[in-house]
Enzyme design. Structure first.
Site, PDB file in Angstrom:
ATOM      1  N   HIS A 227      33.081  18.333  30.917  1.00 17.57           N
ATOM      2  CA  HIS A 227      31.955  17.467  31.144  1.00 17.57           C
ATOM      3  C   HIS A 227      32.356  16.245  31.210  1.00 17.57           C
ATOM      4  O   HIS A 227      31.926  15.485  32.183  1.00 17.57           O
ATOM      5  CB  HIS A 227      30.995  17.675  29.942  1.00 17.57           C
ATOM      6  CG  HIS A 227      29.824  17.191  30.127  1.00 17.57           C
ATOM      7  ND1 HIS A 227      28.568  17.817  30.651  1.00 17.57           N
ATOM      8  CD2 HIS A 227      29.378  15.770  30.068  1.00 17.57           C
ATOM      9  CE1 HIS A 227      27.722  17.074  30.865  1.00 17.57           C
ATOM     10  NE2 HIS A 227      28.058  15.699  30.441  1.00 17.57           N
ATOM     11  N   HIS A 294      21.772  19.013  33.375  1.00 16.09           N
ATOM     12  CA  HIS A 294      21.612  19.382  31.922  1.00 16.09           C
ATOM     13  C   HIS A 294      21.280  20.893  32.011  1.00 16.09           C
ATOM     14  O   HIS A 294      20.293  21.070  31.648  1.00 16.09           O
ATOM     15  CB  HIS A 294      20.617  18.394  31.652  1.00 16.09           C
ATOM     16  CG  HIS A 294      21.064  17.705  30.212  1.00 16.09           C
ATOM     17  ND1 HIS A 294      19.874  17.713  29.386  1.00 16.09           N
ATOM     18  CD2 HIS A 294      22.002  17.274  29.741  1.00 16.09           C
ATOM     19  CE1 HIS A 294      20.337  17.093  28.210  1.00 16.09           C
ATOM     20  NE2 HIS A 294      21.729  16.872  28.652  1.00 16.09           N
ATOM     21  N   ASN A 295      22.271  21.732  32.336  1.00 15.35           N
ATOM     22  CA  ASN A 295      22.032  22.999  32.308  1.00 15.35           C
ATOM     23  C   ASN A 295      22.031  23.802  31.026  1.00 15.35           C
ATOM     24  O   ASN A 295      21.037  24.543  30.873  1.00 15.35           O
ATOM     25  CB  ASN A 295      23.059  23.593  33.328  1.00 15.35           C
ATOM     26  CG  ASN A 295      23.092  23.073  34.590  1.00 15.35           C
ATOM     27  OD1 ASN A 295      22.159  22.364  35.205  1.00 15.35           O
ATOM     28  ND2 ASN A 295      24.157  23.106  35.041  1.00 15.35           N
ATOM     29  N   ARG A 315      19.801   6.424  32.449  1.00 10.17           N
ATOM     30  CA  ARG A 315      20.720   5.500  31.977  1.00 10.17           C
ATOM     31  C   ARG A 315      22.123   5.488  32.746  1.00 10.17           C
ATOM     32  O   ARG A 315      22.833   4.299  32.409  1.00 10.17           O
ATOM     33  CB  ARG A 315      21.004   5.932  30.342  1.00 10.17           C
ATOM     34  CG  ARG A 315      19.829   6.059  29.482  1.00 10.17           C
ATOM     35  CD  ARG A 315      20.248   5.999  28.100  1.00 10.17           C
ATOM     36  NE  ARG A 315      21.076   7.247  27.667  1.00 10.17           N
ATOM     37  CZ  ARG A 315      20.426   8.585  27.553  1.00 10.17           C
ATOM     38  NH1 ARG A 315      19.085   8.388  27.595  1.00 10.17           N
ATOM     39  NH2 ARG A 315      20.988   9.737  27.269  1.00 10.17           N
ATOM     40  N   GLY A 746      29.719  11.957  42.069  1.00  5.43           N
ATOM     41  CA  GLY A 746      29.550  13.523  41.821  1.00  5.43           C
ATOM     42  C   GLY A 746      29.699  13.939  40.556  1.00  5.43           C
ATOM     43  O   GLY A 746      30.116  13.059  39.684  1.00  5.43           O
TER      44      GLY A 746
END
Lengths: 959, 274
Positions: A227, A294-295, A315, A746
């Site tokens: 992540h 935000h899967n 943010r 990206g």
């Protein structure tokens, strides 16, 4: 101290709208025995005041005196016979924004309290079996992840009083572990680190001559998570494409980044380095844009996951440069088909309709409360998203051009601003990097965060003031990884020391590690010169925003964490940020041998057009769009819905971020996962072309297009899955170069696979979202897609090919086909530029691109959006070889095509602008409200009233 | 970025001064300031904490605006927490403000606050608490953003040009105006408290979506007995530029920005009376 209980319910004679909605949802579950649902708001207030004060609190603060009644204490059920009472409480530790507001309001009333909790009470009137009650609780009333259901007259759950934390330094000995034991440790501790990574860590600590503490390992796991570091996209690749070998040292650097570097646009201010990509807007301002996913959290808790998704991406611009002001949101979702029965949904997965409703309300409630217009988006349905819905949230911000870079230095203070730290979202970064399983919902529920948009809005208000006053030197957001990620990144080139016990907590009991890795929302970290501390703290305090000094930037390039003076982390920034072993991955792409189906030509395609208009992916998304405030901030120029009845589908949104200026920004997106089943390379180019077309259609400039990529893929450890990603990345390079449109930012989300109980897995299709923005010099020159006047001419710009592969037309027939839409990378940019030129000269009355559903859908949408008819003859349609059939001409989804409406008096000038580009004058706008299409032979192949077409398009998602 | 609350003295500006109140969750303050400035007012956006600390601040202004947003997240009920603050800290100052013949405008969340603090419709009692009118959840039980036509229903309100139908946008989840019983509703009608009704393009009342939230008597806005307090759910500040009209690309430039009339009338009134 007494806990006062308040129940607020609807007064007799007034409608309980929530109850009505829940009743409807219960009947949708197939339960018909319920006659009514009564709802009540419940407040539990722990306070020292007496009953007289409690009554006043009830009557003056909590109740709506017109349509509600208040009951102090527990209200007995009026109907004991066939009534079921259910109370839904938040689980302990879950953020409760309403409670926070009530606590503050009680202070205003002069009746301060100790603690407030809120709950919802539901009385279901009618007979229900135990299993039906359980189903209603689980499916409608609560989310087990964050809420508890209490039955009947049971007492409410006890007020949480967390035990204080007692410091104990924890070491996780790993120096002596075998490779197998290292892997086991990674698994048991949810570190999601591979053997190679664990070995690198082992070697590092062997060199230090000690074992790591828990917080050191957690910090490494978080910083090295997919992540945060995107190790898969940055890995070296051995790729085989149809037997031909290709290698990359660093995939991302040699594809997406490389295009940006080679294009070297002087208007790009900061790309791929900050929290969002930054480009010039005008002489004094810049724009930044970021899209995040935000899967995984949205799969578990659609509402909270999506809300914190949008809250988190807001943010990013706030933490870009020295902070931007957010001016527009975007959202793109992928769900399973919403009409599946519950029996068709694998265990551990929420129903796609519930996920969709939750996600939409989550984005709605957070985005609207932040006062940021949500202006552009898309929704894509495919059953392969059942276990892994995708939630892309984007945000554009505006900032001063002289404040686009941070100036953090040693000696500056580390200050945490905004919300407090709690146990929410622990392990979010590492969790989002792994595969979902049917057990994930119970194991990882702590990874879900609950947002509080008002805390974020307050923080934004004061940060903008502090920014204008020049009182801080660096800023970043606390996203995945929390303080660990934010402070770790800010201090990467310097070094930083942090005293963790200084961080303000929501409740007692957090260990130093939990404080460090908590992903509690609505927090930002800033770097402040000691001499500015007093001034900046005053700005924050003036609007009740908490700010706390937690540490100091140093110059020793070490990350040092202390708790109550005891050192709990001491590692080198270089190892933390550069030590992650480079991945070597294998990728394979074999072009599938696919065949075009042989479908007989039909005499009439009206029914096919209607079905495509009613396909979920094409159908109107008005139900979603209207729930988002797309006009707040007052800059709206082209709204998501347009046309004579304000309900046609706009191609892109246009917003004026500065109210005193007519300069504007256009934003769009492009995505079509179905093409990925044929070839992800062409899928990616189709996405880029679609995003560009959408910008062109509203009148944006073609020389200022900035692109964003969001890769969502399945398990990239599988060479064929990773191979498809490599194909898409190669296309990103080619498309960006062709259009002269650099990628500026990206993000990727990999391992989107769901392991079902029966051992099977559901992998999402390769999904690449391309987001795009560009400039509009004069908002007054924008155009929209709805046809404007009878008598105007209809032209098609760009060539139609026999490219029905992956089309909606084939999908209707249950076919995939082989001819995926390709992109002529010479002609497509020329077409876009020429058309943009004509639009800029005011020669085009309306313009719409051909995308899903092809020419026929574009014509239908333009007609019903404009409330006028269109008659066309396909004889003059510019077309390639093999495109003689009416089906291909109507429904082929070839790229780089636009339908334009031109007034007869502008035709010559328009033709001059489009010289060298394939253009065909195929018909005209007519007053009669009919769409009629004749094929080259003059046969009528589509004829339908525009009202009927519109109703087919509006019906599916008109919830 | 225009975030500063206090602007430098500017000799060219007129002396009409407006205060736009901010609180946690206010989010239409900047565009409301812009709309007021277009009308010729000097505008300060002031946080409620500053005002509570120094109530005399308000004396410098003639127009007090509560803008849209989600004050305190609309927790408990829309506008309720801010209304509670207004009642406990600002009531006297606001009453004095109105008694001096000055103007109060509440837009969307600001309208909800005015009603819940008892400042609107404010006809029956001198004690300003919410009594028999409220604003509650839309019949659809969800937030909706759409354009509506508004027909003025009173000739008393200084913000309103009688007879001029307006086209404005709404964006709210709790905008349904409800009177406690039929007698309250007829009082609102007979006492001319109804400032605007939702109507269709032809000026007729109708069901959803003409009336986007199910308001009783299609009420979109209320005014007090003086006509100097106006609250409305639609957002006039969102239609002060031609490109804000949802169909501006179909109108060949013939666009009157309806939202401006509200602010222009307020500024004109102040110029004529102070």
């Amino acid at each position: 101290m007494k806990e006062w209980r308040f129940e607020l319910s609807t007064k007799t004679g007034f409608t309980d709208v929530h109850g009505k909605k829940i009743l409807q949802e219960i009947s949708e579950l197939g339960i018909a025995t319920i006659s009514a649902v009564e709802t009540a708001r419940v407040y539990l207030v722990e306070a020292g005041f007496d009953r007289a004060v409690a009554e006043r609190v009830g009557h003056e603060l909590l109740v709506d005196p017109v349509c509600e009644v208040v009951h102090v204490g527990r209200r007995a059920s009026a109907n004991n016979g066939g009534a079921t009472q259910i109370e839904v409480h938040l689980k302990s530790g879950v953020t409760d924004p309403v409670a926070e507001s009530v606590t503050a309001a009680l202070v205003d009333m002069g009746a301060p309290c100790q603690n407030v909790r809120t709950a919802h009470k539901y009385t279901l009137l009618g007979q229900l079996s135990e299993s039906e009650i359980a189903l209603i609780c689980q499916r409608i009333l609560s989310n087990d992840c964050i809420e508890t259901c209490i039955r009947g007259e049971d007492g409410e759950p006890p007020s949480p009083h967390a035990l204080p934390y007692e410091f104990a330094r924890v070491e996780w000995p790993l120096r002596a572990l075998s490779a197998g034991q290292l892997v086991q440790m990674s698994k048991e501790r949810d570190l999601f680190l591979t053997q190679v990574e664990m070995e690198a860590i082992q070697t590092y600590f062997q060199g230090l001559g000690r074992d790591p503490t828990d917080v050191e390992l957690e910090t490494l796991a978080q910083t090295w998570s997919e992540h945060c570091v995107h190790k898969t996209l940055k890995s070296s690749v051995d790729m085989t494409i149809d037997g031909r070998s290709v290698t990359f040292d660093n995939l991302l650097k040699e594809t997406v980044f490389r295009a940006t570097q080679e294009l070297a646009k002087e208007w790009c201010i900061s790309v791929f380095s900050d929290n969002a990509g930054v480009v010039e807007f005008d002489e004094v301002s810049a724009l930044c844009f970021k899209v995040e996913t935000h899967n995984h959290p949205s799969a578990l808790d659609p509402y909270g996951g999506a809300a914190t998704g949008i809250g988190g991406v807001i943010r990013d611009p706030m933490g870009t440069g020295l902070g931007a002001k957010p001016v527009a949101n975007t959202d793109v979702f992928c769900f399973g088909e919403p009409d599946r029965t519950l029996a068709e949904i694998p265990k551990g997965i929420l129903h796609p309709k519930r996920i969709m409703k939750g996600v939409v309300s989550g984005v709605r409630d957070y985005g609207n409360r932040m006062g940021i217009p949500t202006v552009n988006g898309a929704i894509y349905f495919d059953d392969r998203y059942l276990g892994n819905p995708l939630v892309f949230c984007g945000n554009i911000g505006i900032l001063d051009r002289d404040k686009c870079f941070k100036r953090t230095q040693a000696g500056q203070l580390v200050i945490v601003v905004g919300g407090r730290t709690g146990r929410d979202g622990i392990h979010g970064a590492t969790f989002s990097s792994g595969e979902m399983t049917h057990e994930h919902d119970s194991i990882f529920s702590h990874a879900v965060q609950i947002g509080n948009p008002i805390v974020e809005k307050k923080m934004l208000d004061v940060l903008l003031q502090a920014n204008e006053a020049g009182l801080y030197e660096g800023i970043t957001d606390c996203g995945a990884g929390g303080l660990s990620s934010a402070i770790g990144e800010m201090g990467a080139d310097l070094g930083v020391e942090v005293d963790l016990e200084q961080a303000p907590l929501k409740y007692a009991g957090l260990s130093y590690t939990e404080i460090w890795i908590s992903e509690a929302q609505e927090r930002m970290v800033i770097a402040v010169k000691p001499e500015n501390l007093e001034a900046i703290a005053a700005i924050f305090a003036a609007e009740n925003v908490e700010s706390t000094v937690v540490g100091r930037f140093t110059s020793d390039k070490k990350l040092k964490l202390r708790y109550q003076g005891q050192l709990v982390c001491d590692i080198d920034m270089d190892f933390l940020h550069e030590g992650v072993p480079k991945f070597a991955r294998k990728g394979v792409w074999n072009t599938p041998s696919l065949k075009e189906p042989r479908l007989p030509e039909k005499g009439d395609y009206t029914a096919d057009l209607c079905k495509i208009l009613g396909a979920y992916n094409v159908a109107s998304k008005e139900w979603v769009i209207r729930q988002y405030d797309h006009e707040v901030q007052g800059g709206s120029v082209v709204k998501p819905l347009t046309g004579v009845a304000n309900d046609g589908p706009s191609d892109a949104a246009v917003v004026r971020p500065k109210l005193a200026s007519d300069r504007a920004v256009a934003v769009s997106c492009g995505m079509n996962p179905l093409y990925g089943d044929l070839d992800p390379y062409w899928m990616a180019l189709a996405g880029i072309d679609e995003a560009v077309r959408n910008l062109v259609c509203v009148g944006a400039r073609t020389d200022r297009i900035a692109l964003l990529d969001n890769f969502c893929w399945g398990n990239c450890a599988k060479p064929e899955v990773f191979g498809s990603l490599v194909r898409a990345a190669q296309a990103c390079y080619d498309g960006a170069i062709a259009y002269g449109a650099p990628f500026i930012s990206g993000k990727d989300s990999l391992n989107n696979e769901f392991a079902c109980e029966d051992g099977s897995t559901i992998s999402i299709p390769p999904t690449l979202l391309i987001s795009a923005m560009s400039l509009v010099d004069d908002a007054n020159q924008c155009i929209t897609m709805d046809v404007k006047a009878g008598g105007n001419l209809i032209l098609v710009v760009g060539q139609t090919h026999n490219e029905l592969g992956g089309s909606h037309f084939y999908k209707l027939q249950g076919e995939l086909g082989a001819n995926v839409p390709k992109l002529d990378m010479d002609m497509a940019p020329k077409t876009a530029r020429a058309l943009a030129g004509a639009i800029g000269q005011g020669l085009v009355a309306s313009c719409h691109d051909c995308s899903e559903g092809g020419l026929a859908v574009a014509l239908a949408e333009m007609a019903f959006a404009g409330g006028l008819g269109i008659k066309v003859h396909l004889g003059d349609l510019p077309r390639g070889p093999g495109c003689e059939g009416a089906a291909a001409q109507l429904f082929s989804e070839s790229n780089a095509r636009y339908v334009v409406e031109v007034a007869p008096e502008h035709l010559d000038a328009f033709a001059t602008c489009l010289e060298g580009i394939p253009v065909g004058q195929i018909g005209s706008v007519v007053e009669a409200q009919i769409l009629r299409v004749q094929d080259a032979s003059g046969r009528t192949v589509i004829e339908a009233g525009i009202d009927m077409l519109k109703s087919r398009w509006q019906a599916p998602l008109n919830w | 970025m225009g975030q500063g609350e206090n602007r430098e003295e500017d000799a060219n500006m007129t002396d009409v001064k407006a205060i736009v109140l901010r609180a946690a969750g206010t989010n239409c303050d900047v565009e409301t300031q812009h709309a007021l400035e277009l009308a010729g007012a000097r505008v300060d956006r002031v946080h409620i904490n500053s005002l509570i600390r120094n109530l005399e601040l308000v004396d410098a202004y003639q127009i007090f605006v509560m803008p849209g947003g989600f004050s305190y997240g609309d927790d408990v009920a829309a506008g309720k927490i801010l209304a509670n603050q207004v009642m406990h800290h600002l009531r006297d100052a606001l009453e004095r403000f109105v008694e001096q013949g000055k103007l109060v405008l509440g837009i969307c969340n600001g309208f909800q606050v005015l009603v819940k603090a008892g400042l609107l419709p404010g006809a029956t009692a001198s004690s300003h608490t919410q009594e028999d009118v409220t604003i509650t959840y839309n019949d659809s039980d969800k937030f909706e953003n759409r354009w509506v036509y508004l027909a003025p229903q009173t000739d008393r309100c200084v913000f309103i040009e009688p007879g001029r139908r307006l086209y404005l946008t709404v964006g709210h989840g709790e905008g349904k105006v409800v009177a406690q019983d039929p007698s309250v509703l007829s009082r609102l009608q007979s006492m001319r408290h109804i400032a605007f009704q939702y109507v269709d393009a032809q000026g007729r009342e109708g069901g959803y979506p003409v009336n986007p939230n199910g308001s009783m008597a299609s009420i979109a806005g209320l005014t007090d007995t003086t006509g100097r307090i106006l609250g409305l759910m639609p957002h006039p500040e969102r239609f002060v530029h031609p490109t804000q009209h949802p169909r501006w690309t179909r109108m060949n430039g013939n666009i009157e920005c309806d939202g401006r009339t509200i602010f222009d009338n307020a500024v004109k009134y102040v110029r004529g009376h102070f």
